[in-house]
Design a protein around this motif. Structure first.
Motif, mmCIF file in Angstrom:
data_model
loop_
_atom_site.group_PDB
_atom_site.id
_atom_site.type_symbol
_atom_site.label_atom_id
_atom_site.label_comp_id
_atom_site.label_asym_id
_atom_site.label_seq_id
_atom_site.Cartn_x
_atom_site.Cartn_y
_atom_site.Cartn_z
ATOM 1 N N GLU A 194 0.813 -1.223 0.000
ATOM 2 C CA GLU A 194 0.000 0.000 0.000
ATOM 3 C C GLU A 194 0.842 1.267 0.000
ATOM 4 O O GLU A 194 0.475 2.261 -0.630
ATOM 5 C CB GLU A 194 -0.935 0.047 1.215
ATOM 6 C CG GLU A 194 -2.147 -0.861 1.101
ATOM 7 C CD GLU A 194 -1.849 -2.261 1.616
ATOM 8 O OE1 GLU A 194 -1.093 -2.371 2.599
ATOM 9 O OE2 GLU A 194 -2.360 -3.236 1.038
ATOM 10 N N SER A 195 1.972 1.249 0.685
ATOM 11 C CA SER A 195 2.767 2.469 0.843
ATOM 12 C C SER A 195 3.783 2.692 -0.265
ATOM 13 O O SER A 195 4.411 3.749 -0.324
ATOM 14 C CB SER A 195 3.489 2.436 2.203
ATOM 15 O OG SER A 195 2.551 2.440 3.257
ATOM 16 N N GLY A 196 3.978 1.713 -1.153
ATOM 17 C CA GLY A 196 4.848 1.920 -2.299
ATOM 18 C C GLY A 196 6.303 1.590 -2.041
ATOM 19 O O GLY A 196 6.651 0.873 -1.099
ATOM 20 N N ASN A 197 7.171 2.136 -2.884
ATOM 21 C CA ASN A 197 8.597 1.817 -2.848
ATOM 22 C C ASN A 197 9.376 2.831 -2.021
ATOM 23 O O ASN A 197 8.958 3.974 -1.851
ATOM 24 C CB ASN A 197 9.163 1.760 -4.270
ATOM 25 C CG ASN A 197 8.515 0.672 -5.101
ATOM 26 O OD1 ASN A 197 8.065 -0.342 -4.571
ATOM 27 N ND2 ASN A 197 8.456 0.872 -6.408
ATOM 28 N N ASP A 198 10.531 2.377 -1.554
ATOM 29 C CA ASP A 198 11.384 3.212 -0.702
ATOM 30 C C ASP A 198 12.837 2.967 -1.084
ATOM 31 O O ASP A 198 13.215 1.853 -1.458
ATOM 32 C CB ASP A 198 11.159 2.852 0.770
ATOM 33 C CG ASP A 198 12.035 3.677 1.709
ATOM 34 O OD1 ASP A 198 11.742 4.867 1.886
ATOM 35 O OD2 ASP A 198 13.015 3.129 2.233
ATOM 36 N N ALA A 199 13.642 4.003 -1.009
ATOM 37 C CA ALA A 199 15.086 3.890 -1.212
ATOM 38 C C ALA A 199 15.782 4.483 0.002
ATOM 39 O O ALA A 199 15.410 5.566 0.469
ATOM 40 C CB ALA A 199 15.527 4.621 -2.482
ATOM 41 N N SER A 200 16.779 3.778 0.530
ATOM 42 C CA SER A 200 17.490 4.268 1.706
ATOM 43 C C SER A 200 18.977 4.007 1.559
ATOM 44 O O SER A 200 19.412 3.217 0.713
ATOM 45 C CB SER A 200 16.959 3.600 2.985
ATOM 46 O OG SER A 200 17.190 2.204 2.953
ATOM 47 N N HIS A 201 19.748 4.683 2.386
ATOM 48 C CA HIS A 201 21.203 4.588 2.386
ATOM 49 C C HIS A 201 21.662 3.743 3.557
ATOM 50 O O HIS A 201 21.092 3.812 4.655
ATOM 51 C CB HIS A 201 21.790 6.002 2.492
ATOM 52 C CG HIS A 201 23.213 6.062 2.969
ATOM 53 N ND1 HIS A 201 23.549 6.081 4.318
ATOM 54 C CD2 HIS A 201 24.377 6.096 2.290
ATOM 55 C CE1 HIS A 201 24.861 6.128 4.425
ATOM 56 N NE2 HIS A 201 25.383 6.141 3.228
ATOM 57 N N ARG A 202 22.688 2.938 3.330
ATOM 58 C CA ARG A 202 23.334 2.180 4.401
ATOM 59 C C ARG A 202 24.836 2.417 4.310
ATOM 60 O O ARG A 202 25.416 2.395 3.219
ATOM 61 C CB ARG A 202 23.046 0.681 4.285
ATOM 62 C CG ARG A 202 21.587 0.300 4.493
ATOM 63 C CD ARG A 202 21.166 0.518 5.943
ATOM 64 N NE ARG A 202 19.817 0.045 6.210
ATOM 65 C CZ ARG A 202 18.722 0.758 6.054
ATOM 66 N NH1 ARG A 202 18.814 1.994 5.568
ATOM 67 N NH2 ARG A 202 17.533 0.266 6.351
ATOM 68 N N GLY A 203 25.464 2.649 5.456
ATOM 69 C CA GLY A 203 26.895 2.886 5.462
ATOM 70 C C GLY A 203 27.558 2.282 6.672
ATOM 71 O O GLY A 203 26.900 1.973 7.676
ATOM 72 N N GLY A 204 28.861 2.107 6.586
ATOM 73 C CA GLY A 204 29.649 1.536 7.674
ATOM 74 C C GLY A 204 31.097 1.427 7.247
ATOM 75 O O GLY A 204 31.473 1.856 6.143
ATOM 76 N N PRO A 205 31.939 0.855 8.071
ATOM 77 C CA PRO A 205 33.339 0.692 7.682
ATOM 78 C C PRO A 205 33.454 -0.292 6.526
ATOM 79 O O PRO A 205 32.599 -1.176 6.364
ATOM 80 C CB PRO A 205 33.994 0.141 8.951
ATOM 81 C CG PRO A 205 32.876 -0.533 9.684
ATOM 82 C CD PRO A 205 31.650 0.287 9.397
ATOM 83 N N PRO A 206 34.492 -0.163 5.681
ATOM 84 C CA PRO A 206 34.669 -1.147 4.620
ATOM 85 C C PRO A 206 34.650 -2.559 5.187
ATOM 86 O O PRO A 206 35.280 -2.843 6.203
ATOM 87 C CB PRO A 206 36.045 -0.795 4.041
ATOM 88 C CG PRO A 206 36.199 0.664 4.327
ATOM 89 C CD PRO A 206 35.530 0.870 5.665
ATOM 90 N N GLY A 207 33.858 -3.420 4.552
ATOM 91 C CA GLY A 207 33.719 -4.778 5.051
ATOM 92 C C GLY A 207 32.487 -4.997 5.897
ATOM 93 O O GLY A 207 32.242 -6.124 6.350
ATOM 94 N N PHE A 208 31.680 -3.954 6.113
ATOM 95 C CA PHE A 208 30.503 -4.150 6.971
ATOM 96 C C PHE A 208 29.444 -5.020 6.296
ATOM 97 O O PHE A 208 28.568 -5.563 6.962
ATOM 98 C CB PHE A 208 29.922 -2.812 7.426
ATOM 99 C CG PHE A 208 29.008 -2.118 6.454
ATOM 100 C CD1 PHE A 208 27.633 -2.066 6.660
ATOM 101 C CD2 PHE A 208 29.518 -1.476 5.315
ATOM 102 C CE1 PHE A 208 26.793 -1.412 5.782
ATOM 103 C CE2 PHE A 208 28.685 -0.818 4.432
ATOM 104 C CZ PHE A 208 27.314 -0.783 4.662
ATOM 105 N N VAL A 209 29.535 -5.164 4.974
ATOM 106 C CA VAL A 209 28.662 -6.097 4.261
ATOM 107 C C VAL A 209 29.468 -7.354 3.951
ATOM 108 O O VAL A 209 30.501 -7.288 3.287
ATOM 109 C CB VAL A 209 28.122 -5.496 2.959
ATOM 110 C CG1 VAL A 209 27.137 -6.467 2.289
ATOM 111 C CG2 VAL A 209 27.446 -4.156 3.216
ATOM 112 N N GLY A 210 29.015 -8.478 4.446
ATOM 113 C CA GLY A 210 29.686 -9.738 4.193
ATOM 114 C C GLY A 210 28.977 -10.534 3.112
ATOM 115 O O GLY A 210 27.834 -10.264 2.759
ATOM 116 N N VAL A 211 29.683 -11.508 2.577
ATOM 117 C CA VAL A 211 29.115 -12.417 1.583
ATOM 118 C C VAL A 211 29.408 -13.835 2.030
ATOM 119 O O VAL A 211 30.561 -14.173 2.322
ATOM 120 C CB VAL A 211 29.703 -12.174 0.178
ATOM 121 C CG1 VAL A 211 29.042 -13.111 -0.836
ATOM 122 C CG2 VAL A 211 29.526 -10.725 -0.245
#
Length: 286
Positions: A193-210
């Motif tokens: 109902e509320s539609g789409n959203d875009a947001s920012h995420r940040g942190g030190p290099p490596g904060f996103v793992g795979v």
């Protein structure tokens, strides 16, 4: 407690309220409810947009798949035509999955000013789209705090048309390297109902793992509104955008995400696990 609930109910949808309750931040979130109860582009919004050179747009392609795409432009490419209408003098490039963006669909836009560590989010309806301009009718407009924004200068994509374009279903080793080196990415979510959203995420290099083809990142303390988590509570559809701001390379992922409420996951006890289903990587020639 009843007063808090009535305040929170103004502007927050059921998914956001459910996550706020699970996190135990109903009262703190309720104080911010007016921010998302319907917004207009007033005050300093026009001056902020006039200086912007980068934004990230969340929308669906012709097949209905959610993506987040980068929009670059010279200062002034974002123009406030009225308190409820934003003109965007940029469209996704030919290689982007959102090229040929269809109007009459909900969109989310997050506009970044990296040098001053400011950002502003807009949710609304894409009323018109052609090869040169997008027109967004604004439903919500609100700023976020400067936390986790890495100061940097942003330059537009390379004018070299000999781009390497990869489309597939799984991350390649070079895609994993880009993710693990990133200190910034953009998250697209959606709500029926509320539609789409875009947001920012940040942190030190490596904060996103795979791990085993899935991406994982911790949820850092924020404003307690849980807009993205609230959308994921209702619909796991998600999209990610990584930008190498030095080379101009981009990595766009479309798939599903789930919030993990695990005491060992992060300082907040929450993390997100994202499973890519489609991958688009665009980079300069080798």
């Amino acid at each position: 407690m009843a007063d808090d609930h009535r305040a929170a109910a103004v502007g927050f949808h059921a998914g956001e309220l459910a996550v706020q309750r699970q996190a135990g931040v109903q009262s703190a979130a309720a104080r911010l409810a007016p921010m998302v109860a319907g917004g207009e582009l007033r005050g300093g919004a026009g001056a902020f947009f006039a200086k912007a050179t980068f934004a990230a747009l969340s929308a669906r392609d012709g097949a209905g798949r959610l993506w987040v795409s980068p929009l670059f432009g010279d200062p002034g490419f974002l123009h406030v035509a009225s308190p409820t209408r934003l003109l965007v003098a940029a469209t996704p490039p030919a290689t982007d999955p959102l090229r040929g963006l269809l109007p009459a669909q909900p969109v989310g836009l997050v506009v970044m000013d990296f040098p001053t560590r400011r950002r502003l989010r807009i949710n609304g309806m894409l009323s018109a789209a052609d090869s040169d301009e997008l027109v967004i009718e604004v439903d919500q407009a609100y700023g976020n705090c400067p936390q986790y924004i890495q100061p940097r200068q942003v330059r537009g994509p390379s004018a070299d048309t000999r781009l390497n374009v990869f489309r597939g279903n799984e991350l390649r080793p070079q895609d994993v390297d880009l993710v693990r080196a990133a200190d910034t990415f953009f998250l697209g979510t959606t709500h029926p109902e509320s539609g789409n959203d875009a947001s920012h995420r940040g942190g030190p290099p490596g904060f996103v793992g795979v791990d085993s083809g899935r991406l994982l990142w911790p949820d850092y303390p924020g404003n307690n509104m849980f807009n993205s988590f609230g959308n994921l509570f209702a619909d796991p559809t998600a999209a990610l955008l990584f930008v190498d701001f030095r080379s101009g390379a981009t990595l766009q992922l479309s798939g599903t995400a789930a919030v993990r409420w695990d005491a060992d996951a992060s300082v907040t006890g929450r993390c997100v696990v994202f499973a890519p289903q489609q991958v688009v990587a665009i980079g300069p020639p080798a």
